[in-house]
Scaffold this active site. Structure first.
Site, short mmCIF file in Angstrom:
data_model
loop_
_atom_site.label_atom_id
_atom_site.label_comp_id
_atom_site.label_asym_id
_atom_site.label_seq_id
_atom_site.Cartn_x
_atom_site.Cartn_y
_atom_site.Cartn_z
N GLY A 54 -45.55 -15.88 -45.37
CA GLY A 54 -46.35 -16.32 -46.49
C GLY A 54 -47.11 -15.12 -47.03
N ALA A 55 -48.14 -15.39 -47.82
CA ALA A 55 -48.91 -14.29 -48.42
C ALA A 55 -49.69 -13.51 -47.37
CB ALA A 55 -49.85 -14.85 -49.48
N ASP A 166 -52.94 -29.92 -49.95
CA ASP A 166 -51.73 -29.26 -50.45
C ASP A 166 -50.48 -30.02 -50.00
OD1 ASP A 166 -50.38 -27.38 -51.94
OD2 ASP A 166 -50.32 -25.88 -50.34
#
Length: 242
Positions: A54-55, A166
């Protein structure tokens, strides 16, 4: 007797637990395993394969040296935790995964590990992909199965007093890679934006977050400060079902 001892070090305070027998000691270890920050990752696990990233983190498939069990491991670099919002995000994810252990709708936390440069979140391995990436046919029964699962997950989170913030098909993992959705086991993942409703929102917690298209419209109103977080996931699940 020394082999039945557990020593916990909390920095300024420490605690020594002495079990009466080996069986009791084993039960204590199993119960405490996911609640303690361990520091023996390289001794306990072998990294087998890179899964994705991921980031701010990378995920690997790891093997336990003794049991040969295979798990997933999210590696988070500590240098990124200089950002208070990111640190709160990691803390929230760990706390929520810990409190929701044993719930069939939530990916199971195995244990937490720490090294000089990283924090490792070891969880059960989901051999399938995210629902949006799994190469399966989206027949009506698959859509129905996904919808039913998300409603169960919604109830699970609500009873626990948490809001995911989310929820979307991309944050639902399939347990098996060779089964269609209606025949698979699903788990909710990625609790980086999740919050606990009975706790005050910290100044470094994202007030507005999530994924475009699944966010309640009132959250996007920059003039609105009294966001109804309890209804956030309900809207997101409604969008998915629609």
């Amino acid at each position: 007797r020394s082999t039945n001892t557990i020593e916990l070090d909390g920095g300024r305070k420490s605690l020594k637990l002495i079990a009466a027998d080996t069986a009791t000691h084993a039960k204590w270890v199993a119960s405490l395993q996911p609640l303690i920050l361990h520091t023996d990752f390289t001794d306990k696990y072998v990294v087998k394969q890179y899964i994705g990233s991921g980031a701010t983190s990378k995920v690997y498939k790891v093997e336990h040296n003794s049991t040969k069990a295979i798990y997933a491991c999210k590696r988070i670099q500590k240098q990124n935790m200089s950002d208070p919002a990111f640190l709160r995000s990691v803390h929230n994810e760990i706390c929520i995964l810990t409190k929701l252990r044993g719930r069939p709708e939530i990916v199971e936390l195995v244990e937490l590990q720490e090294s000089t440069n990283s924090v490792y979140i070891v969880t059960e391995l989901m051999e399938g992909d995210r629902v949006t990436k799994q190469e399966v046919c989206y027949e009506p029964e698959d859509v129905l199965a996904l919808s039913a699962f998300l409603l169960k997950a919604l109830v699970c989170l609500e009873k626990g007093g948490f809001v995911h913030r989310d929820l979307k098909p991309g944050n639902v993992m399939l347990k098996y890679g060779n089964k269609r959705i209606s025949e698979n086991t699903m788990k909710v993942i990625d609790f980086g934006f999740a919050i606990e409703l009975d706790k005050p929102m910290g100044s470094n917690t994202h007030v507005r977050c999530g994924t475009a298209g699944y966010i309640p419209p009132d959250v996007l109103n920059v003039a609105k400060t009294d966001v109804d977080y309890a209804k956030w996931d309900i809207f997101s699940v409604g969008v998915v079902i629609y």
